[in-house]
Design a protein around this motif. Sequence first.
Motif, PDB file in Angstrom:
ATOM      1  N   GLY A  21      26.828 -20.523   7.672  1.00  0.00           N
ATOM      2  CA  GLY A  21      27.387 -19.984   8.890  1.00  0.00           C
ATOM      3  C   GLY A  21      26.652 -20.338  10.161  1.00  0.00           C
ATOM      4  N   GLU A  22      27.175 -21.365  10.870  1.00  0.00           N
ATOM      5  CA  GLU A  22      26.585 -21.714  12.164  1.00  0.00           C
ATOM      6  C   GLU A  22      26.735 -20.594  13.181  1.00  0.00           C
ATOM      7  OE1 GLU A  22      28.750 -24.253  10.863  1.00  0.00           O
ATOM      8  OE2 GLU A  22      27.367 -25.892  10.470  1.00  0.00           O
ATOM      9  N   HIS A  23      27.677 -19.665  12.945  1.00  0.00           N
ATOM     10  CA  HIS A  23      27.872 -18.544  13.865  1.00  0.00           C
ATOM     11  C   HIS A  23      26.628 -17.665  13.956  1.00  0.00           C
ATOM     12  CE1 HIS A  23      28.772 -16.867   9.899  1.00  0.00           C
ATOM     13  NE2 HIS A  23      28.442 -15.694  10.412  1.00  0.00           N
ATOM     14  N   LYS A  24      25.731 -17.777  12.984  1.00  0.00           N
ATOM     15  CA  LYS A  24      24.522 -16.957  12.993  1.00  0.00           C
ATOM     16  C   LYS A  24      23.509 -17.429  14.031  1.00  0.00           C
ATOM     17  CE  LYS A  24      25.155 -15.595   8.258  1.00  0.00           C
ATOM     18  NZ  LYS A  24      24.776 -15.802   6.887  1.00  0.00           N
ATOM     19  N   LEU A  68      18.310 -19.366  12.876  1.00  0.00           N
ATOM     20  CA  LEU A  68      18.436 -20.799  12.653  1.00  0.00           C
ATOM     21  C   LEU A  68      18.581 -21.059  11.158  1.00  0.00           C
ATOM     22  CD1 LEU A  68      15.790 -22.246  15.122  1.00  0.00           C
ATOM     23  CD2 LEU A  68      18.282 -22.266  15.334  1.00  0.00           C
ATOM     24  N   PRO A  69      19.220 -22.166  10.786  1.00  0.00           N
ATOM     25  CA  PRO A  69      19.433 -22.438   9.364  1.00  0.00           C
ATOM     26  C   PRO A  69      18.132 -22.720   8.620  1.00  0.00           C
ATOM     27  CG  PRO A  69      20.144 -24.306  10.698  1.00  0.00           C
ATOM     28  CD  PRO A  69      19.780 -23.208  11.643  1.00  0.00           C
ATOM     29  N   VAL A  70      18.100 -22.289   7.388  1.00  0.00           N
ATOM     30  CA  VAL A  70      16.988 -22.588   6.486  1.00  0.00           C
ATOM     31  C   VAL A  70      17.581 -23.112   5.183  1.00  0.00           C
ATOM     32  CG1 VAL A  70      15.416 -20.873   7.471  1.00  0.00           C
ATOM     33  CG2 VAL A  70      16.902 -20.236   5.582  1.00  0.00           C
ATOM     34  N   THR A  71      16.813 -23.867   4.468  1.00  0.00           N
ATOM     35  CA  THR A  71      17.261 -24.413   3.197  1.00  0.00           C
ATOM     36  C   THR A  71      17.294 -23.314   2.144  1.00  0.00           C
ATOM     37  OG1 THR A  71      16.262 -26.530   3.761  1.00  0.00           O
ATOM     38  CG2 THR A  71      16.792 -26.165   1.447  1.00  0.00           C
ATOM     39  N   THR A  72      18.369 -23.284   1.370  1.00  0.00           N
ATOM     40  CA  THR A  72      18.463 -22.374   0.235  1.00  0.00           C
ATOM     41  C   THR A  72      18.621 -23.207  -1.029  1.00  0.00           C
ATOM     42  OG1 THR A  72      20.860 -22.184   0.453  1.00  0.00           O
ATOM     43  CG2 THR A  72      19.528 -20.537   1.593  1.00  0.00           C
ATOM     44  N   TYR A  73      18.348 -22.607  -2.154  1.00  0.00           N
ATOM     45  CA  TYR A  73      18.383 -23.329  -3.424  1.00  0.00           C
ATOM     46  C   TYR A  73      19.173 -22.539  -4.456  1.00  0.00           C
ATOM     47  CZ  TYR A  73      14.539 -25.868  -1.307  1.00  0.00           C
ATOM     48  OH  TYR A  73      13.778 -26.615  -0.463  1.00  0.00           O
ATOM     49  N   SER A  74      19.740 -23.253  -5.397  1.00  0.00           N
ATOM     50  CA  SER A  74      20.363 -22.632  -6.554  1.00  0.00           C
ATOM     51  C   SER A  74      20.162 -23.567  -7.744  1.00  0.00           C
ATOM     52  CB  SER A  74      21.848 -22.369  -6.313  1.00  0.00           C
ATOM     53  OG  SER A  74      22.543 -23.588  -6.156  1.00  0.00           O
ATOM     54  N   GLU A  87      20.523 -32.030   5.805  1.00  0.00           N
ATOM     55  CA  GLU A  87      19.228 -32.223   6.455  1.00  0.00           C
ATOM     56  C   GLU A  87      19.411 -32.707   7.890  1.00  0.00           C
ATOM     57  OE1 GLU A  87      17.092 -34.800   3.794  1.00  0.00           O
ATOM     58  OE2 GLU A  87      16.525 -33.140   2.477  1.00  0.00           O
ATOM     59  N   LEU A  88      20.356 -33.619   8.112  1.00  0.00           N
ATOM     60  CA  LEU A  88      20.633 -34.112   9.451  1.00  0.00           C
ATOM     61  C   LEU A  88      21.167 -32.996  10.345  1.00  0.00           C
ATOM     62  CD1 LEU A  88      20.964 -36.335  11.584  1.00  0.00           C
ATOM     63  CD2 LEU A  88      23.208 -36.813  10.572  1.00  0.00           C
ATOM     64  N   VAL A  89      22.128 -32.241   9.857  1.00  0.00           N
ATOM     65  CA  VAL A  89      22.711 -31.152  10.649  1.00  0.00           C
ATOM     66  C   VAL A  89      21.656 -30.100  10.984  1.00  0.00           C
ATOM     67  CG1 VAL A  89      24.358 -29.235  10.589  1.00  0.00           C
ATOM     68  CG2 VAL A  89      25.060 -31.504   9.824  1.00  0.00           C
ATOM     69  N   MET A  90      20.834 -29.738  10.011  1.00  0.00           N
ATOM     70  CA  MET A  90      19.787 -28.743  10.270  1.00  0.00           C
ATOM     71  C   MET A  90      18.792 -29.254  11.301  1.00  0.00           C
ATOM     72  SD  MET A  90      19.153 -27.016   6.546  1.00  0.00           S
ATOM     73  CE  MET A  90      17.742 -26.079   7.127  1.00  0.00           C
ATOM     74  N   LYS A  91      18.435 -30.523  11.214  1.00  0.00           N
ATOM     75  CA  LYS A  91      17.516 -31.117  12.187  1.00  0.00           C
ATOM     76  C   LYS A  91      18.114 -31.041  13.587  1.00  0.00           C
ATOM     77  CE  LYS A  91      15.133 -35.507  13.098  1.00  0.00           C
ATOM     78  NZ  LYS A  91      15.652 -35.900  14.380  1.00  0.00           N
ATOM     79  N   LEU A  92      19.377 -31.417  13.716  1.00  0.00           N
ATOM     80  CA  LEU A  92      20.035 -31.379  15.025  1.00  0.00           C
ATOM     81  C   LEU A  92      20.141 -29.952  15.562  1.00  0.00           C
ATOM     82  CD1 LEU A  92      22.881 -33.969  14.371  1.00  0.00           C
ATOM     83  CD2 LEU A  92      20.821 -34.300  15.760  1.00  0.00           C
ATOM     84  N   LEU A  93      20.456 -29.005  14.698  1.00  0.00           N
ATOM     85  CA  LEU A  93      20.556 -27.616  15.136  1.00  0.00           C
ATOM     86  C   LEU A  93      19.205 -27.065  15.584  1.00  0.00           C
ATOM     87  CD1 LEU A  93      23.050 -26.205  12.490  1.00  0.00           C
ATOM     88  CD2 LEU A  93      23.490 -26.620  14.928  1.00  0.00           C
TER      89      LEU A  93
END
Length: 75
Positions: free
Chosen positions: A18-21, A27-33, A58-64
């Motif tokens: 959710g970019e709305h957050k 800010l986004p963080v990496t999650t794992y499953s 990874e690219l989107v998170m870097k840009l955000l």
Amino acid sequence: MEAAIELNLDNVEAGAQGEHKIQRGYLPVTTYSCHYILDEGFRKVISDFLVRERAQLELVMKLLHESSPFKENDT
């Protein structure tokens, strides 16, 4: 967010997706499953997709993070 401030919490987990957050201060963080796919062919297709998806995420998170109004914590 207010409760986290009142309780002096260092971290708050807002949940995955959710970019709305971002507008709420998260800010986004990496999650794992972890999953095991029994069907070898299906497992290969999923694995190939995940390689491409990871690069894109990874690219989107870097840009955000780079465009964020928030300062990085250097601790």
